[in-house]
Motif scaffolding. Sequence first.
Motif, PDB file in Angstrom:
ATOM      1  N   GLU A  27       0.935  -1.060   0.046  1.00 56.97           N
ATOM      2  CA  GLU A  27      -0.146   0.089  -0.029  1.00 56.97           C
ATOM      3  C   GLU A  27       1.039   1.234  -0.051  1.00 56.97           C
ATOM      4  OE1 GLU A  27      -3.165   0.133  -0.069  1.00 56.97           O
ATOM      5  OE2 GLU A  27      -3.725  -2.058   0.432  1.00 56.97           O
ATOM      6  N   LYS A  64       1.022   4.337  -2.738  1.00 58.26           N
ATOM      7  CA  LYS A  64       0.744   5.736  -2.186  1.00 58.26           C
ATOM      8  C   LYS A  64       1.993   6.681  -2.715  1.00 58.26           C
ATOM      9  CE  LYS A  64      -1.858   4.579   1.948  1.00 58.26           C
ATOM     10  NZ  LYS A  64      -1.869   4.556   3.546  1.00 58.26           N
ATOM     11  N   HIS A 116      -6.249  -4.292  -5.564  1.00 61.22           N
ATOM     12  CA  HIS A 116      -6.598  -5.354  -4.336  1.00 61.22           C
ATOM     13  C   HIS A 116      -6.884  -6.780  -4.831  1.00 61.22           C
ATOM     14  CE1 HIS A 116      -8.177  -1.786  -1.841  1.00 61.22           C
ATOM     15  NE2 HIS A 116      -6.838  -2.018  -1.739  1.00 61.22           N
ATOM     16  N   LYS A 118      -3.076  -7.700  -5.075  1.00 61.29           N
ATOM     17  CA  LYS A 118      -2.072  -7.650  -3.797  1.00 61.29           C
ATOM     18  C   LYS A 118      -1.649  -9.274  -3.153  1.00 61.29           C
ATOM     19  CE  LYS A 118      -2.131  -5.444   0.724  1.00 61.29           C
ATOM     20  NZ  LYS A 118      -2.933  -4.769   1.573  1.00 61.29           N
TER      21      LYS A 118
END
Length: 344
Positions: A65, A69, A90, A93
């Motif tokens: 994550e 970012k 997701h 992931k």
Amino acid sequence: MQSKKKWFVVFILLAALAGAAFYFLYFIRTPAYALNEARVALQQHDSAKFSRYVDVPSVMDNAFEDIIKAESKINNDNVFSNPFALGILHMLKPSVVDLMTQEALDKIAAKPDNAPKQTVDPVPDAMKRNLERHISIQNLTVKDLKLSKHEGETAKATLVLHNNELDKDFIAELLMQQNDKGDWQIKKISNLADFIVQLDAAKRAKQALLNKPVMDRLNKALQATSERLTLNKDSNKIGSEEKATLTATIMAKNMSNVAINRMYYDVTVLNDKGEQLYSYPEHYQGSIAPGQAVELTTSKKLNSMLPDDQKLMNLDITKETVKIQVTYIAFDNGEVISPKGLIE
């Protein structure tokens, strides 16, 4: 007298046993001990021992994550505002985190590159490579590691890393927690997103310094100015999706004494504060004689389904300004002026 000596020896032995008990019952259950053991495990390439004091899957899960970012901040593109992209991320992931975890443990164990590897899905593997691109582990060395805070069930450690290529120190803040077995473990790099952004800024600063002579040559060889910037919206609207065309008219003049036959340049839209709103690459192939000025028209298709495109489509484009930066020039005599790529 002899009896006193015996009791003194017994006392020393008891004190030694008490010290040993303190060590095994208390110190081995402290975050300071865990940090030292993790460091030793890394030096000894003991991945099993390392995993006892570093929760690698948890670190990688959080890193996934944070890297996204950081990448969004670096590229000025908030992927978290795009539900479609977020859904794909997701979905991928778990596979990407598993690959990152396994590769990290393999590196700690110092497995040779030619060791047999399991077949992996190319999509998660490609994404993993892209995520890892932001942190070049081979250029980082541990300069210092110490416990900075310990409160109840959590602790924080400060890891000072030195980037050998940039000759610059960076700080990684480690979050530690105690597991069910009583061992302290590193669970997360708390400031990873900021760490990556700072690392990227340092790379770009050094690259800009290295490329300054080249960029000066590019700017002297070709003078590029913006003449007009227009935004035409497509009248054919499909549901909530809107399309538009961003057009920039540029005047380019060859300031050198050799004809230019190819060039690449970036078109960047800026607001009244000089902040970047939008940017896209363009290229030209033709012939611009020495001293000649030509008018170039570039077009960029915009789609409201993309957040950055939508922001631009909602602006009064006539109030914004455009910056043109030439990034590559090829001349008729075979000479090429091109800056070096970003330091990895």
